[in-house]
Design a protein around this motif. Structure first.
Motif, PDB file in Angstrom:
ATOM      1  N   THR A 146       0.816  -1.220   0.000  1.00  0.00           N
ATOM      2  CA  THR A 146       0.000   0.000   0.000  1.00  0.00           C
ATOM      3  C   THR A 146       0.845   1.264   0.000  1.00  0.00           C
ATOM      4  OG1 THR A 146      -0.140  -0.096   2.431  1.00  0.00           O
ATOM      5  CG2 THR A 146      -1.908  -1.136   1.164  1.00  0.00           C
ATOM      6  N   ASP A 147       2.145   1.124  -0.132  1.00  0.00           N
ATOM      7  CA  ASP A 147       3.049   2.277  -0.123  1.00  0.00           C
ATOM      8  C   ASP A 147       3.239   2.770  -1.558  1.00  0.00           C
ATOM      9  OD1 ASP A 147       4.888   4.206   0.364  1.00  0.00           O
ATOM     10  OD2 ASP A 147       6.440   2.885   1.174  1.00  0.00           O
ATOM     11  N   SER A 148       2.704   3.932  -1.865  1.00  0.00           N
ATOM     12  CA  SER A 148       2.807   4.471  -3.228  1.00  0.00           C
ATOM     13  C   SER A 148       4.236   4.874  -3.570  1.00  0.00           C
ATOM     14  CB  SER A 148       1.874   5.675  -3.381  1.00  0.00           C
ATOM     15  OG  SER A 148       2.212   6.696  -2.450  1.00  0.00           O
ATOM     16  N   ASP A 149       5.002   5.357  -2.595  1.00  0.00           N
ATOM     17  CA  ASP A 149       6.395   5.735  -2.857  1.00  0.00           C
ATOM     18  C   ASP A 149       7.234   4.523  -3.242  1.00  0.00           C
ATOM     19  OD1 ASP A 149       5.806   8.351  -2.267  1.00  0.00           O
ATOM     20  OD2 ASP A 149       6.371   8.166  -0.149  1.00  0.00           O
ATOM     21  N   MET A 150       6.952   3.385  -2.603  1.00  0.00           N
ATOM     22  CA  MET A 150       7.690   2.180  -2.921  1.00  0.00           C
ATOM     23  C   MET A 150       7.400   1.712  -4.348  1.00  0.00           C
ATOM     24  SD  MET A 150       7.721  -1.319  -3.301  1.00  0.00           S
ATOM     25  CE  MET A 150       6.055  -1.691  -2.784  1.00  0.00           C
ATOM     26  N   TRP A 151       6.142   1.767  -4.746  1.00  0.00           N
ATOM     27  CA  TRP A 151       5.777   1.335  -6.101  1.00  0.00           C
ATOM     28  C   TRP A 151       6.344   2.287  -7.155  1.00  0.00           C
ATOM     29  CZ3 TRP A 151       4.534  -3.335  -7.073  1.00  0.00           C
ATOM     30  CH2 TRP A 151       3.824  -4.100  -6.150  1.00  0.00           C
ATOM     31  N   PRO A 209      18.443  14.351  -7.111  1.00  0.00           N
ATOM     32  CA  PRO A 209      17.922  14.839  -5.825  1.00  0.00           C
ATOM     33  C   PRO A 209      16.405  14.701  -5.704  1.00  0.00           C
ATOM     34  CG  PRO A 209      18.491  16.675  -7.266  1.00  0.00           C
ATOM     35  CD  PRO A 209      18.970  15.437  -7.958  1.00  0.00           C
ATOM     36  N   ASP A 210      15.703  14.584  -6.829  1.00  0.00           N
ATOM     37  CA  ASP A 210      14.254  14.425  -6.808  1.00  0.00           C
ATOM     38  C   ASP A 210      13.904  13.013  -6.350  1.00  0.00           C
ATOM     39  OD1 ASP A 210      11.560  14.566  -7.110  1.00  0.00           O
ATOM     40  OD2 ASP A 210      11.581  14.917  -9.278  1.00  0.00           O
ATOM     41  N   LYS A 211      13.183  12.886  -5.257  1.00  0.00           N
ATOM     42  CA  LYS A 211      12.829  11.577  -4.716  1.00  0.00           C
ATOM     43  C   LYS A 211      11.888  10.801  -5.628  1.00  0.00           C
ATOM     44  CE  LYS A 211      13.501  12.751   0.158  1.00  0.00           C
ATOM     45  NZ  LYS A 211      12.869  12.797   1.509  1.00  0.00           N
ATOM     46  N   ASN A 212      11.156  11.481  -6.482  1.00  0.00           N
ATOM     47  CA  ASN A 212      10.262  10.783  -7.400  1.00  0.00           C
ATOM     48  C   ASN A 212      11.019  10.010  -8.474  1.00  0.00           C
ATOM     49  OD1 ASN A 212       7.921  11.787  -6.131  1.00  0.00           O
ATOM     50  ND2 ASN A 212       8.021  13.681  -7.327  1.00  0.00           N
ATOM     51  N   LEU A 213      12.304  10.285  -8.638  1.00  0.00           N
ATOM     52  CA  LEU A 213      13.127   9.600  -9.634  1.00  0.00           C
ATOM     53  C   LEU A 213      14.021   8.536  -9.010  1.00  0.00           C
ATOM     54  CD1 LEU A 213      14.246  12.656 -11.822  1.00  0.00           C
ATOM     55  CD2 LEU A 213      12.289  11.125 -12.178  1.00  0.00           C
ATOM     56  N   HIS A 214      13.957   8.364  -7.710  1.00  0.00           N
ATOM     57  CA  HIS A 214      14.846   7.424  -7.035  1.00  0.00           C
ATOM     58  C   HIS A 214      14.491   5.980  -7.374  1.00  0.00           C
ATOM     59  CE1 HIS A 214      16.226  10.353  -3.624  1.00  0.00           C
ATOM     60  NE2 HIS A 214      16.642  10.693  -4.827  1.00  0.00           N
ATOM     61  N   PRO A 215      15.494   5.128  -7.545  1.00  0.00           N
ATOM     62  CA  PRO A 215      15.224   3.695  -7.754  1.00  0.00           C
ATOM     63  C   PRO A 215      14.871   3.001  -6.453  1.00  0.00           C
ATOM     64  CG  PRO A 215      17.575   4.083  -7.766  1.00  0.00           C
ATOM     65  CD  PRO A 215      16.928   5.434  -7.665  1.00  0.00           C
ATOM     66  N   LEU A 216      14.541   1.748  -6.567  1.00  0.00           N
ATOM     67  CA  LEU A 216      14.077   0.989  -5.405  1.00  0.00           C
ATOM     68  C   LEU A 216      15.163   0.817  -4.358  1.00  0.00           C
ATOM     69  CD1 LEU A 216      11.729  -0.617  -4.171  1.00  0.00           C
ATOM     70  CD2 LEU A 216      12.566  -2.625  -5.380  1.00  0.00           C
ATOM     71  N   GLN A 217      16.386   0.586  -4.788  1.00  0.00           N
ATOM     72  CA  GLN A 217      17.469   0.363  -3.826  1.00  0.00           C
ATOM     73  C   GLN A 217      17.761   1.606  -2.996  1.00  0.00           C
ATOM     74  OE1 GLN A 217      18.580  -2.543  -3.172  1.00  0.00           O
ATOM     75  NE2 GLN A 217      17.500  -3.543  -4.845  1.00  0.00           N
ATOM     76  N   LEU A 218      17.641   2.783  -3.597  1.00  0.00           N
ATOM     77  CA  LEU A 218      17.843   4.005  -2.825  1.00  0.00           C
ATOM     78  C   LEU A 218      16.692   4.219  -1.852  1.00  0.00           C
ATOM     79  CD1 LEU A 218      19.619   6.415  -2.312  1.00  0.00           C
ATOM     80  CD2 LEU A 218      18.468   7.624  -4.175  1.00  0.00           C
ATOM     81  N   TYR A 219      15.490   3.868  -2.267  1.00  0.00           N
ATOM     82  CA  TYR A 219      14.355   3.922  -1.339  1.00  0.00           C
ATOM     83  C   TYR A 219      14.552   2.946  -0.186  1.00  0.00           C
ATOM     84  CZ  TYR A 219       9.577   3.514   0.405  1.00  0.00           C
ATOM     85  OH  TYR A 219       8.473   3.486   1.211  1.00  0.00           O
TER      86      TYR A 219
END
Length: 320
Positions: free
Chosen positions: A91-96, A243-253
């Motif tokens: 249910t985590d939108s940032d993770m998806w 620096p934009d978190k919306n572009l971060h890959p899964l491993q950085l998340y």
């Protein structure tokens, strides 16, 4: 009687097996020792146990009770059965979003790596190429000596790639080591095939597309799995250039989740301590669930390349 039974069951293959057995007995070649076979099986089983146990441990930690996970009371079997961590992940939108970014970076980079490796390896595998040794030396030089992080960062800034997805894709789409591996494989292919194609009027592009590429599946599988694993686990480049978190890959998340600071309970009042403790328990178990969730794509990808991967690794090692 046993040899005759083998012949009856296997037909001509049994005949061939019987011939090999008789030849081994004639020349006094030993068939091996059962004790050695048992010791080899035990050694391989122990190695597999030590290799698989860390992943198994993370999995049982992700489904055990949060209290036991935080207290590190889980060793070999899960205590209880809890899936709250996985429910929060789904249910985590940032993770998806990070998951989609990783898939985009991995797929695009792998395709570009295969294209650049093949296009760079084919000319270097042609003996008639003038100055081939000097070109190979020129290509190998950047593999041993790089410019470093600061010049690369300045170059990305000058090219307006900072905070852009191409800052991750473009540098990773060209790998000299993969070109050398592919060139080594192409060099090992029979030259008669290429010369026969030229006699029939084929061009270099036709030879590459219709002859070399179908024969190069093992080495392309090796390049693909290396590129997939490298890009899927890559987080440092994204931390530097995105620096934009919306572009971060899964491993950085995942890195942000694993290194997240815990709550200082001494600064909370009694009403918030219980909520903070539940949050800490959930966050601890969620870390293990995230590790399992981010590792599954690589685990499921490898079997599709296994058929060609082993052959390609052996050929690259022998020809190198």
């Amino acid at each position: 009687c046993r040899l005759f039974a083998v012949v009856i069951r296997c037909g001509w293959k049994g005949e061939e097996i019987m011939t090999q057995i008789l030849a081994r007995k004639k020349h006094g070649i030993p068939n091996g020792s059962r004790l050695v076979d048992v010791l080899i099986v035990i050694a391989v089983a122990v190695i597999c146990l030590f290799t698989l146990y860390p992943m198994y441990y993370v999995f049982i930690m992700s489904i055990s009770k949060p209290q036991d996970v935080l207290a590190m009371n889980v060793s070999f079997w899960p205590t209880g059965f809890e899936l709250q961590a996985y429910k929060k992940i789904f249910t985590d939108s940032d993770m998806w979003r990070a998951y989609g970014n990783s898939i985009l970076y991995t797929v695009s980079t792998t395709v570009l790596v295969i294209i650049t490796s093949v296009m760079g390896a084919y000319p270097l595998s042609v003996p008639e190429l003038r100055g081939r040794k000097y070109v190979v030396a020129f290509v190998l030089l950047p593999m041993y000596f790089g410019g470093g992080l600061i010049p690369t960062f300045l170059l990305m800034s000058k090219l307006n790639l900072y905070n852009n997805i191409f800052a991750i894709i473009v540098p990773a789409s060209f790998n000299i080591w993969y070109i050398i591996l592919t060139r080594t494989y192409f060099t090992g292919l029979p030259r008669d095939i290429r010369e026969s194609a030229f006699i029939d009027g084929a061009s270099n592009f036709t030879v590459l597309r219709r002859i070399y590429l179908p024969l190069a599946k093992p080495i392309l599988a090796v390049v693909s799995i290396y590129s997939i694993v490298t890009m899927w686990n890559n987080w440092f480049a994204a931390q530097v250039y995105l620096p934009d978190k919306n572009l971060h890959p899964l491993q950085l998340y995942l890195k942000r989740v694993l290194v997240a600071q815990t709550v200082d309970l001494t600064k909370l009042n009694s009403a918030d301590i219980e909520n903070a403790m539940n949050q800490m328990l959930s966050a601890t178990q969620m870390q293990y669930a995230m590790i399992i969730f981010t590792t599954l794509p690589i685990i499921f990808t490898y079997p599709f390349f296994q058929k060609y991967f082993i052959k390609g690794v052996m050929l690259g090692s022998l020809k190198g």
